[in-house]
Write a protein that holds these residues in place. Sequence first.
Motif, PDB file in Angstrom:
ATOM      1  N   LEU A  47       0.826  -1.203   0.000  1.00  0.00           N
ATOM      2  CA  LEU A  47       0.000   0.000   0.000  1.00  0.00           C
ATOM      3  C   LEU A  47       0.863   1.256   0.000  1.00  0.00           C
ATOM      4  N   PRO A  48       0.543   2.245  -0.826  1.00  0.00           N
ATOM      5  CA  PRO A  48       1.334   3.472  -0.854  1.00  0.00           C
ATOM      6  C   PRO A  48       1.042   4.362   0.359  1.00  0.00           C
ATOM      7  N   SER A  49       2.038   5.085   0.793  1.00  0.00           N
ATOM      8  CA  SER A  49       1.826   6.099   1.821  1.00  0.00           C
ATOM      9  C   SER A  49       1.013   7.235   1.227  1.00  0.00           C
ATOM     10  N   PRO A  50       0.240   7.966   2.044  1.00  0.00           N
ATOM     11  CA  PRO A  50      -0.596   9.044   1.516  1.00  0.00           C
ATOM     12  C   PRO A  50       0.183  10.078   0.706  1.00  0.00           C
ATOM     13  N   HIS A  51       1.430  10.356   1.094  1.00  0.00           N
ATOM     14  CA  HIS A  51       2.193  11.389   0.392  1.00  0.00           C
ATOM     15  C   HIS A  51       2.604  10.951  -1.019  1.00  0.00           C
ATOM     16  N   MET A  52       2.443   9.677  -1.331  1.00  0.00           N
ATOM     17  CA  MET A  52       2.819   9.180  -2.645  1.00  0.00           C
ATOM     18  C   MET A  52       1.734   9.398  -3.688  1.00  0.00           C
ATOM     19  N   LEU A  53       0.543   9.780  -3.250  1.00  0.00           N
ATOM     20  CA  LEU A  53      -0.582  10.020  -4.149  1.00  0.00           C
ATOM     21  C   LEU A  53      -0.913  11.506  -4.187  1.00  0.00           C
ATOM     22  N   PRO A  54      -1.643  11.965  -5.204  1.00  0.00           N
ATOM     23  CA  PRO A  54      -2.054  13.371  -5.244  1.00  0.00           C
ATOM     24  C   PRO A  54      -2.901  13.717  -4.014  1.00  0.00           C
ATOM     25  N   HIS A  55      -2.790  14.937  -3.566  1.00  0.00           N
ATOM     26  CA  HIS A  55      -3.579  15.372  -2.411  1.00  0.00           C
ATOM     27  C   HIS A  55      -5.073  15.213  -2.697  1.00  0.00           C
ATOM     28  N   GLY A  56      -5.764  14.526  -1.819  1.00  0.00           N
ATOM     29  CA  GLY A  56      -7.200  14.337  -1.963  1.00  0.00           C
ATOM     30  C   GLY A  56      -7.598  13.201  -2.870  1.00  0.00           C
ATOM     31  N   ALA A  57      -6.645  12.493  -3.476  1.00  0.00           N
ATOM     32  CA  ALA A  57      -6.996  11.384  -4.372  1.00  0.00           C
ATOM     33  C   ALA A  57      -7.572  10.227  -3.570  1.00  0.00           C
ATOM     34  N   PRO A  58      -8.707   9.674  -3.963  1.00  0.00           N
ATOM     35  CA  PRO A  58      -9.281   8.530  -3.238  1.00  0.00           C
ATOM     36  C   PRO A  58      -8.359   7.315  -3.303  1.00  0.00           C
TER      37      PRO A  58
END
Length: 270
Positions: free
Chosen positions: A226-237
């Motif tokens: 699972l990716p860490s939140p910072h690895m995805l665009p801000h607010g991306a589901p």
Amino acid sequence: MTRRTVYFPGGPASYLALGREPEAGKTAAPLLLLHGFAGDLLTWQLNMPVLGADRRVLAVDLPGHGQSTLDVGDGRVAGFAPWLLRFLDAVGLDRMHVAGHSMGGYVGMELARLAPERVASLTLIASAGLGPDFDLGFLRRVTAVSSEEEGTDCAARLFAGPCWLVDRIGAVLHAQAADPARRAALERITEQSFAVAAERFPPVDWSAFPMPVQAVWGAQDRIIPLPSPHMLPHGAPLHVFDKAGHLPHSEAAGPTTTVLRDFLNLCDAS
């Protein structure tokens, strides 16, 4: 659902097509589906019937895979993006949603980076391309499967639990490794894209992606965690399915298809 082949410089490309253009007054951009490493377009067989009910859906064999060209160039995934643009021009797709699994997500990101005006949205399913944390040893093992038993063992690692697809995938992995040209193509991709990424992978600059992005993962993914939140665009589901591994679109086909269909409809309506 029909399987077709289109020829263009760098082709051929094999693809499945399903669905139809939306009715007058309705907006439903087509969907392009991109499979993962050592897979093929049939990885989407459980999802396409529902997704194609109200839009055109295409699933393509990427270079080195399925019935498309075995020429993978220098083996860098970034090189598949211009190949896809030529494919899209050949089949008459101007702007579409893109959903990619594992390596297909990585390719989808490169396509969106290269031609953002042509990508209506991007769905990343257990996607590579977000960072260096993935099982490189597993990819190398997949390219060198020496028996159907070893292929089945590799296939089982893709799932959280028992699945009817394991034996079928295992047989495919063994057949691929036994084909010298196909094995060479997969080895080149592994070493030139994934081995390099495992050494160093800079953070993704999401400012280059103006389209909506979502991610889908299996909580028990043993290939790409699972990716860490910072690895995805801000607010991306980020949708996580508890009883799924690296193939949530197969192991949790119904929920994954629903999440994808709802996201596409929302993007079309905005």
